[in-house]
Design an enzyme around this catalytic site. Structure first.
Site, PDB file in Angstrom:
ATOM      1  N   ASP A 155     -38.290  52.837  -4.288  1.00 25.34           N
ATOM      2  CA  ASP A 155     -36.898  52.398  -4.176  1.00 25.34           C
ATOM      3  C   ASP A 155     -35.979  53.603  -4.031  1.00 25.34           C
ATOM      4  O   ASP A 155     -36.422  54.664  -3.585  1.00 25.34           O
ATOM      5  CB  ASP A 155     -36.527  51.544  -5.412  1.00 25.34           C
ATOM      6  CG  ASP A 155     -35.524  50.461  -5.074  1.00 25.34           C
ATOM      7  OD1 ASP A 155     -34.355  50.803  -4.853  1.00 25.34           O
ATOM      8  OD2 ASP A 155     -35.914  49.285  -5.015  1.00 25.34           O
ATOM      9  N   HIS A 221     -29.523  50.222  -7.188  1.00 27.87           N
ATOM     10  CA  HIS A 221     -30.622  49.382  -6.712  1.00 27.87           C
ATOM     11  C   HIS A 221     -31.957  49.623  -7.424  1.00 27.87           C
ATOM     12  O   HIS A 221     -32.575  48.699  -7.947  1.00 27.87           O
ATOM     13  CB  HIS A 221     -30.765  49.606  -5.206  1.00 27.87           C
ATOM     14  CG  HIS A 221     -31.610  48.601  -4.507  1.00 27.87           C
ATOM     15  ND1 HIS A 221     -32.975  48.719  -4.424  1.00 27.87           N
ATOM     16  CD2 HIS A 221     -31.287  47.478  -3.849  1.00 27.87           C
ATOM     17  CE1 HIS A 221     -33.457  47.695  -3.737  1.00 27.87           C
ATOM     18  NE2 HIS A 221     -32.453  46.926  -3.367  1.00 27.87           N
ATOM     19  N   SER A 549     -34.482  41.783  -2.476  1.00 23.71           N
ATOM     20  CA  SER A 549     -34.795  42.947  -3.313  1.00 23.71           C
ATOM     21  C   SER A 549     -34.901  42.559  -4.771  1.00 23.71           C
ATOM     22  O   SER A 549     -35.613  43.200  -5.533  1.00 23.71           O
ATOM     23  CB  SER A 549     -33.685  43.998  -3.209  1.00 23.71           C
ATOM     24  OG  SER A 549     -33.907  44.861  -2.155  1.00 23.71           O
TER      25      SER A 549
END
Ligand code: NAG
Ligand code: NAG
Ligand code: NAG
Ligand code: NAG
Ligand code: NAG
Ligand code: NAG
Length: 785
Positions: A155, A221, A549
């Site tokens: 990621d 994220h 995601s």
């Protein structure tokens, strides 16, 4: 790993970087992924390591030193990565001339120009909150919450010191763990056992990546995704000061190995992704979670997630990927390879309820994340953007004197984001804002934390609102905040953004495979942006995001739990366990819907919504080994070289020597057939493996629309032993033997015993879709042979 060692590595990297810059070649360098033709292998008598061999291959075409590596130490630096496991090849910086020379070498198969992948999040509403344990305590109890398992996450970056990654009470990683954590000792612990950044390729392409070394970035994220999969328990987490509870990931006692491959505002470089997978597989991960993909799904022989994923599956690693956020348009799904699990996104049963009550008594449900207790809920004058299209995109409308002390109604769209509109309105003294959602969003609301009290309502209400506003000289409204409510019985609803099938590379396989929670997911962040006054300390540490995601790490965490409970199960068996036990009905016991209120179809939700409790004990599984995908790849039309490069490091092979497996006959947990030619009948073969300790007798039942019929042979299967395998055939045909009337029909096959229902979705189509998008046309290849 101690400080001195890392410092040395750091210096080395710096020195290398200088050398490369100084390396003087003709023409401009670009990054290429170079795939070496199998069976070319390095001669261990000549080269100590695969990377010295790869360096010699680069040197052999370098402008400056054609003879040998010794004569050109610079060649070693032109080599960005030398891959061991994921492919037979390397990443290198090459000039057009060098690329041309390389194309003449007999070891050369192809060179792929650089390519950028993206993280698959859509929205970051920037709010805080918590998630409680989502799953049945029984699953955690049986699996000890994934203790001893290692989940690898590729990621953007991770906030290592976050309480969700606190190692207190965690046992040390298992002895097989060979990775490293580059943060300092107060951040690395028995929870966060691995943390590295892969940027050797990216740094040549983008400004601002100057050997970051530590896998940190400004985006939330990677932190969010990691805590969803395996975050530790964090008591006192909360949603906007309400709904206090304990946050935890799906597998709270699993170890986390984090690999940064994406950089804020830049994306994820293909060659860095490959390098991270190469290392992760060697380091000993059990499950690999990748919430990233490319919009133009490339062919499997050029895609790092497909290539690396295959090597993972060969080693028994379960590989979980996101379907992408290009929905609701069809044929947008990413990560289509059948050895990957491809995850779609749907809503959860939680809403952040904020109703609007109009002056005529009309009440409309909306949602908002910022629900300040200071808001006084009384009827106030309502104004709207009458000058233009109603979107409040004109700043003069938003700042006009008349908005002060009023509630403004704005339709989504125009030149400003809704967050920007809220911020301008706040500064102009407006009391509140009502946002009408874009039509495409349908019933799915992703509420945000606006700068002022606000609510977001579905577009279908616009006409009713307008009728009221038109009916009176002085319209009024008030917001009614109700906080986070659980138990929305409409959920799960497939998210509008979730990418849809059909698959472009292998149309005989239903993709996406499965759906997980991916709308308004609250998980850890380094620091939520944009909110003026978080109500308490913990509120700083959680935020909400939506996207495939977010659904992907939920399923990755469940895979960890299944693998913990069943350590000998293959990745295909784990996938089957999840896919054949899903829910396809919502909280009302009605078929799951999509954002338009229509029943969700198979190309949007795959097999359905994950049910972790049932997935732990599916009864039967559709199993296969990594090797079983090979004849399938041959059947897709890949040539021997391409197949060999996908399956590397397995020995190269020739498709001619293998039986052909058609797509429909791959032992997959879903069934896709085409009734596109006479006799409008197709046989599909499958094999089931018993994974229950009990004797089981299963009866087949098929549901299909009335124009189609199906026959299962045999239609009763008895299993006496664990791991016993039984095969069967399903014949699907049109009842009248004529062409199918429908373009697409959906159904299901169920094997039912006293204890289990093993369900597979069936997709029947009258013709192949999107022929032009399939295998034949898959992107640029340079020097392809
Ligand atoms: C699992 O449940 C049993 C019985 O309720 C309990 O004794 C045990 O402590 C639980 N184990 C874990 C790891 O929670
Ligand atoms: C360790 O790293 C964290 C995060 O980068 C930093 O905040 C902390 O000060 C460091 N601690 C030590 C002892 O260097
Ligand atoms: C949006 O921006 C464009 C280009 O700057 C401008 O022409 C247009 O008038 C703007 N629209 C609105 C609604 O403000
Ligand atoms: C409300 O009035 C506007 C402008 O007068 C008109 O365009 C619109 O159609 C009306 N809407 C409804 C629902 O009556
Ligand atoms: C599935 O197949 C693999 C590879 O052939 C094998 O190792 C495994 O035992 C089989 N069964 C299950 C339940 O995974
Ligand atoms: C399906 O299998 C049956 C039994 O083996 C065979 O008779 C039939 O011809 C097959 N149908 C097709 C369309 O291949």
């Amino acid at each position: 790993m101690g400080y001195p060692g890392r410092l040395a590595a750091l210096l080395l990297v710096a020195a290398t970087a200088t050398a490369v810059v100084a390396h003087n070649d003709h023409g401009e360098h670009k990054n290429y992924l170079v795939i070496v033709r199998t069976p070319y292998e390095y001669d261990r008598n000549v080269y100590k390591t695969v990377s010295s061999w790869h360096a010699s291959l680069v040197a052999s075409v370098c402008d400056q030193a054609k003879e040998q590596l010794d004569a050109d130490p610079g060649a070693a630096e032109r080599l960005i990565y030398s891959y061991r496991t994921v492919i037979n090849g390397f990443a290198a910086r090459l000039t057009p001339d060098e690329l041309h020379h390389m194309g003449e070498k007999d070891w050369f198969l192809k060179a792929l120009p650089e390519q950028t992948y993206q993280l698959t999040t859509t929205h970051t509403p920037r709010m805080l909150g918590l998630t409680g344990p989502l799953f049945h305590a029984g699953v955690w109890n049986r699996t000890n919450m994934g203790e001893g398992m290692i989940i690898g996450i590729l990621d953007g970056g991770i906030a290592g010191a976050h309480p969700s990654f606190d190692g207190t009470g965690m046992p040390p990683p298992p002895a097989k763990w060979k990775g490293r954590c580059d943060f300092n000792r107060s951040v690395c612990n028995n929870k966060l056992i691995g943390a590295r950044s892969f940027y050797e390729s990216a740094k040549w392409r983008w400004e601002g990546i100057d050997d970051p070394v530590l896998p940190i970035d400004d985006s939330a994220h990677g932190t969010h995704v990691s805590s969803t999969a395996a975050g530790a328990f964090v008591p006192g987490a909360n949603a906007m000061g309400s709904g206090f509870g304990t946050a935890a990931g799906m597998a709270p006692r699993a170890h986390l190995a984090f690999y940064q491959v994406c950089f804020v505002g830049k994306g994820c470089d293909r060659d860095d992704i490959l390098a991270a997978i190469d290392d992760a597989l060697d380091e000993g991960i059990d499950v690999l979670s990748m919430s990233l993909g490319a919009d133009d799904a490339g062919d499997f022989a050029a895609d790092p997630i497909a290539l690396g994923g295959f090597s993972g599956v060969m080693r028994g690693v379960f590989v979980c990927t996101s379907a992408g956020n290009q929905g609701p348009s069809p044929a947008t799904v990413a990560n289509e390879a059948p050895w990957l699990l491809t995850v779609a996104a749907a809503t959860t049963d939680r809403t952040f309820s904020a109703d609007v009550k109009f002056g005529n008594g009309l009440v409309i449900n909306g949602e908002s994340h910022y629900q300040p207790s200071t808001y006084v809920s009384v009827q106030q004058p309502l104004v709207m953007d009458t000058a233009a299209d109603g979107t409040c995109s004109d700043k003069t409308v938003l700042t006009a004197k008349q908005v002060a002390g009023k509630i403004m109604l704005c339709i989504s769209g125009g030149n400003l984001t809704n967050l920007e509109k809220g911020s301008i309105l706040h500064d102009a003294g407006a009391i509140a804002m009502i946002i009408v959602q874009p039509e495409e969003a349908g019933s799915v609301i992703s509420p945000k934390a606006h700068a002022l009290p606000a609510t977001q309502v579905e577009s279908k209400w616009l006409e009713k609102i307008m009728a009221y506003v038109n009916s009176t000289q002085s319209p009024t409204a008030q917001l009614v905040f109700k906080g986070a409510l659980l138990g929305n019985r409409m959920a799960p609803v497939v998210a509008p953004f979730s990418s849809r099938g059909p698959s472009r590379q292998n149309q005989g396989i239903l993709k996406p495979d499965i759906t997980g929670p991916g709308v308004n997911i609250i998980a850890a962040v380094p620091m939520p942006n944009g909110l003026a006054q978080p109500p308490n300390e913990m509120a700083y540490k959680f935020d909400i995001m939506s996207g495939t995601s977010m659904s992907t790490p939920h399923i990755s965490g469940v895979a960890v739990l299944i693998k913990k409970a069943h350590p000998t199960w293959s990745p295909a068996a784990i996938k089957s366990a999840m896919m054949t036990t899903t829910d396809t009905r919502d909280g009302r016991r009605m078929p799951m819907l999509d954002q338009d209120g229509l029943p969700a179809n198979l190309i949007s939700m795959g097999a359905g919504y994950i049910n972790p409790t049932r997935a732990m004990n599916p009864g039967l599984v559709y199993n296969q080994s990594a090797h079983d995908y090979i004849p399938y790849l041959c059947g897709l039309g890949y040539n021997d070289h391409e197949v060999s490069s996908i399956i590397h490091p397995a020995p190269p092979l020739s498709c001619k020597q293998l039986p052909v497996i058609h797509q429909k006959d791959l032992n997959y947990p879903s069934i896709t057939v085409y009734l596109d030619k006479e006799p409008y009948a197709v046989n599909v073969s499958r094999a089931l493996t018993n994974v229950d300790n009990d004797v089981g007798v299963y009866a087949a039942s098929v549901e299909l629309p009335p124009s189609l019929s199906a026959k299962v042979t045999p239609d009763i299967l008895g299993f006496r032993d664990v791991n016993q395998v039984q095969t069967f055939t399903v014949t699907i045909r049109t009842k009248d033997g004529q062409k199918m009337k429908e373009r697409i029909a959906e159904g299901q096959l169920k094997w039912v015993s006293r204890k289990h229902v093993v369900r597979s979705p069936i997709l029947v189509s009258s013709k192949k879709f999107f022929k032009e998008n399939s295998m034949a046309n898959n992107g640029q290849r340079v020097g392809d042979s």
